[in-house]
Scaffold this active site. Structure first.
Site, PDB file in Angstrom:
ATOM      1  N   CYS A 113       2.314  60.844 -58.991  1.00 18.85           N
ATOM      2  CA  CYS A 113       2.858  61.677 -60.075  1.00 18.85           C
ATOM      3  C   CYS A 113       2.286  63.098 -60.071  1.00 18.85           C
ATOM      4  CB  CYS A 113       2.620  61.000 -61.422  1.00 18.85           C
ATOM      5  SG  CYS A 113       3.489  59.432 -61.559  1.00 18.85           S
ATOM      6  N   HIS A 245       3.513  66.584 -66.871  1.00 18.17           N
ATOM      7  CA  HIS A 245       4.109  65.403 -66.243  1.00 18.17           C
ATOM      8  C   HIS A 245       4.588  64.490 -67.369  1.00 18.17           C
ATOM      9  CE1 HIS A 245       4.915  61.886 -64.026  1.00 18.17           C
ATOM     10  NE2 HIS A 245       3.848  61.217 -64.455  1.00 18.17           N
ATOM     11  N   ASN A 275       9.745  58.379 -66.654  1.00 12.85           N
ATOM     12  CA  ASN A 275       8.751  58.951 -65.746  1.00 12.85           C
ATOM     13  C   ASN A 275       9.352  58.989 -64.338  1.00 12.85           C
ATOM     14  OD1 ASN A 275       6.628  59.459 -64.026  1.00 12.85           O
ATOM     15  ND2 ASN A 275       5.198  58.043 -65.018  1.00 12.85           N
TER      16      ASN A 275
HETATM   17  N1  COA Z   1       8.351  45.327 -74.110  1.00  3.58           N
HETATM   18  C1  COA Z   1       7.772  44.619 -75.104  1.00  3.58           C
HETATM   19  N2  COA Z   1       6.464  44.343 -75.115  1.00  3.58           N
HETATM   20  C2  COA Z   1       5.721  44.801 -74.090  1.00  3.58           C
HETATM   21  C3  COA Z   1       6.273  45.551 -73.032  1.00  3.58           C
HETATM   22  C4  COA Z   1       7.652  45.790 -73.063  1.00  3.58           C
HETATM   23  N3  COA Z   1       8.291  46.496 -72.110  1.00  3.58           N
HETATM   24  N4  COA Z   1       5.307  45.869 -72.169  1.00  3.58           N
HETATM   25  C5  COA Z   1       4.171  45.351 -72.651  1.00  3.58           C
HETATM   26  N5  COA Z   1       4.425  44.708 -73.809  1.00  3.58           N
HETATM   27  C6  COA Z   1       3.486  44.005 -74.672  1.00  3.58           C
HETATM   28  C7  COA Z   1       2.236  43.603 -73.947  1.00  3.58           C
HETATM   29  O1  COA Z   1       2.428  42.379 -73.265  1.00  3.58           O
HETATM   30  C8  COA Z   1       1.261  43.448 -75.103  1.00  3.58           C
HETATM   31  O2  COA Z   1       1.456  42.220 -75.718  1.00  3.58           O
HETATM   32  P1  COA Z   1       0.203  41.353 -76.227  1.00  3.58           P
HETATM   33  O3  COA Z   1      -0.467  42.213 -77.258  1.00  3.58           O
HETATM   34  O4  COA Z   1       0.849  40.135 -76.775  1.00  3.58           O
HETATM   35  O5  COA Z   1      -0.640  41.125 -75.004  1.00  3.58           O
HETATM   36  C9  COA Z   1       1.696  44.529 -76.080  1.00  3.58           C
HETATM   37  O6  COA Z   1       3.039  44.882 -75.695  1.00  3.58           O
HETATM   38  C10 COA Z   1       0.844  45.760 -76.047  1.00  3.58           C
HETATM   39  O7  COA Z   1       0.650  46.119 -74.705  1.00  3.58           O
HETATM   40  P2  COA Z   1      -0.208  47.385 -74.322  1.00  3.58           P
HETATM   41  O8  COA Z   1      -0.267  47.494 -72.826  1.00  3.58           O
HETATM   42  O9  COA Z   1      -1.501  47.378 -75.072  1.00  3.58           O
HETATM   43  O10 COA Z   1       0.706  48.531 -74.926  1.00  3.58           O
HETATM   44  P3  COA Z   1       0.440  50.080 -74.938  1.00  3.58           P
HETATM   45  O11 COA Z   1       0.572  50.601 -76.305  1.00  3.58           O
HETATM   46  O12 COA Z   1      -0.772  50.444 -74.149  1.00  3.58           O
HETATM   47  O13 COA Z   1       1.699  50.634 -74.142  1.00  3.58           O
HETATM   48  C11 COA Z   1       2.240  51.462 -71.982  1.00  3.58           C
HETATM   49  C12 COA Z   1       1.924  50.236 -72.818  1.00  3.58           C
HETATM   50  C13 COA Z   1       2.461  51.026 -70.546  1.00  3.58           C
HETATM   51  C14 COA Z   1       3.492  52.105 -72.525  1.00  3.58           C
HETATM   52  C15 COA Z   1       1.058  52.456 -72.077  1.00  3.58           C
HETATM   53  O14 COA Z   1      -0.144  51.763 -71.816  1.00  3.58           O
HETATM   54  C16 COA Z   1       1.181  53.583 -71.137  1.00  3.58           C
HETATM   55  O15 COA Z   1       2.036  54.422 -71.278  1.00  3.58           O
HETATM   56  N6  COA Z   1       0.249  53.680 -70.166  1.00  3.58           N
HETATM   57  C17 COA Z   1       0.213  54.770 -69.236  1.00  3.58           C
HETATM   58  C18 COA Z   1       1.292  54.583 -68.275  1.00  3.58           C
HETATM   59  C19 COA Z   1       1.403  55.757 -67.383  1.00  3.58           C
HETATM   60  O16 COA Z   1       1.408  56.855 -67.832  1.00  3.58           O
HETATM   61  N7  COA Z   1       1.506  55.491 -66.083  1.00  3.58           N
HETATM   62  C20 COA Z   1       1.810  56.424 -65.121  1.00  3.58           C
HETATM   63  C21 COA Z   1       0.785  57.461 -65.013  1.00  3.58           C
HETATM   64  S1  COA Z   1       1.480  58.657 -64.010  1.00  3.58           S
END
Ligand code: COA
Length: 318
Positions: A113, A245, A275
């Site tokens: 990214c 980004h 993204n």
């Molecule tokens: N739909 C519904 N529920 C989902 C889900 C989806 N698509 N993806 C994950 N969950 C659930 C998880 O299983 C978890 O459930 P649990 O509490 O029962 O275990 C819950 O949602 C919370 O998950 P969590 O990972 O803590 O959520 P979050 O608020 O951190 O959001 C992301 C997840 C991926 C959106 C976030 O962590 C993120 O944006 N991370 C950075 C990603 C990124 O930028 N990557 C590229 C960098 S270039």
């Protein structure tokens, strides 16, 4: 002429629109969950037969038109991509052939990214040293092809697309400074584990520990903002536009808060594009140039964070 400046921008999105509601039929998720946690509402995906080079070519032609130069004027072609059409030749060489350019250096740059930020920095150095007068810098991705479409924690986050910039030599900046970093210690948090080099080409799909990536991205991007301002003796208020980004609206908002910049001064496309990895900054940049938000003479800060980890920034007087 010891600086590079942006002569033109271009971008291209594939035509297959996938909304959050469409994803509800593919994995166990809800449109609201995706929107609330990421800011993403929809993304565009390539169709069968459509390639990374197709997207790159369309974006590149628009950027060349905007710059008012011919492809034959180019001295350098750089494509930042994580999803090249082939192992080799590079997508940059494939693009060079499409543009009917012969002889100038052309290569891909892989920093996930952060790829576009890395590529801008490399192109800037070619121009500053006199090795190139005109450079084409493209970020192009068909990231949908390396997603595990059964993994709801990753497949809802990404989209495909391409953006491009033509840089030209100039007496005044232009690109004021670029700042690049990487730390491979974090390789396991965001990766595609397989590859031809390690004998596991079949393991070709993305894995991410989203929570940890999120936390580190926010603090790291805060630091890169400080580093860029300090290196140039600038104040936060000197920045007219933040072009981040586009991974997650909450990461973008955190960086905007760090900069004390109102969200109206942040170019946000994550809702429409998801993204798009190395394509996200040039897609956002082109959108804001074409709709008249970004004007000549304004100060732009681009920043990115991605797998590796890699991170970096580009400061531009547009
Ligand atoms: N739909 C519904 N529920 C989902 C889900 C989806 N698509 N993806 C994950 N969950 C659930 C998880 O299983 C978890 O459930 P649990 O509490 O029962 O275990 C819950 O949602 C919370 O998950 P969590 O990972 O803590 O959520 P979050 O608020 O951190 O959001 C992301 C997840 C991926 C959106 C976030 O962590 C993120 O944006 N991370 C950075 C990603 C990124 O930028 N990557 C590229 C960098 S270039």
């Amino acid at each position: 002429m010891k600086y590079s400046r942006v002569l033109g921008t271009g971008s291209h999105l594939p035509s297959r629109l996938m909304t959050n509601a469409d994803l509800e039929a593919i994995v166990e998720t809800t449109a609201d969950w995706i929107q609330e946690r990421t800011g993403i509402e929809q993304r565009y995906l390539v169709a069968d037969g459509e390639t990374c080079c197709d997207l790159a070519e369309a974006a590149a032609r628009r950027a060349l038109d905007a710059a008012g130069i011919q492809a034959s004027d180019l001295d350098l072609i750089l494509v930042a991509t994580t999803t090249p059409d082939q192992v080799f030749p590079s997508t940059a060489c494939l693009l060079q052939q499409r543009l009917d350019v012969h002889g100038c250096p052309a290569f891909d740059l892989q920093a996930v990214c952060t790829g576009f930020v890395y590529a801008m920095s490399v192109a800037d150095k070619f121009i500053r040293t006199g090795a190139a007068k005109y450079a084409l810098v493209v970020g192009s991705e068909t990231i949908s092809r390396i997603l595990d479409w059964t993994d709801r924690t990753t497949c809802v986050l990404f989209g495909d697309g391409a953006g491009a910039v033509v840089l030209g030599a100039a007496d005044e900046p232009g690109i004021i400074s670029t700042h690049l970093h990487a730390d491979g210690a974090y390789k396991d948090l965001l990766q595609v584990p397989g590859g031809h080099g390690n004998g596991h080409p079949e393991a070709a799909f993305m894995e991410m520990k989203g929570n940890e990536v999120f936390r580190i991205a926010v603090t790291t991007l805060g630091r890169i903002v400080d580093e860029t301002l300090d290196a140039n003796g600038l104040d936060k208020s000197d920045i007219d536009w933040l072009i981040p980004h586009q991974a997650n609206i909450r990461i973008i908002q955190a960086t905007a808060r760090k900069l004390d910049i109102p969200m109206e001064r942040v170019v946000v496309t994550v809702g429409e594009h998801g993204n798009t990895s190395s394509a996200s900054i040039p897609l956002a940049f082109d959108q804001a140039v074409r709709d008249g938000r970004i004007r000549r003479g304004e100060m732009l800060l681009m920043e990115a964070f991605g797998g590796g980890f890699t991170w970096g920034s580009v400061l531009i007087r547009y």
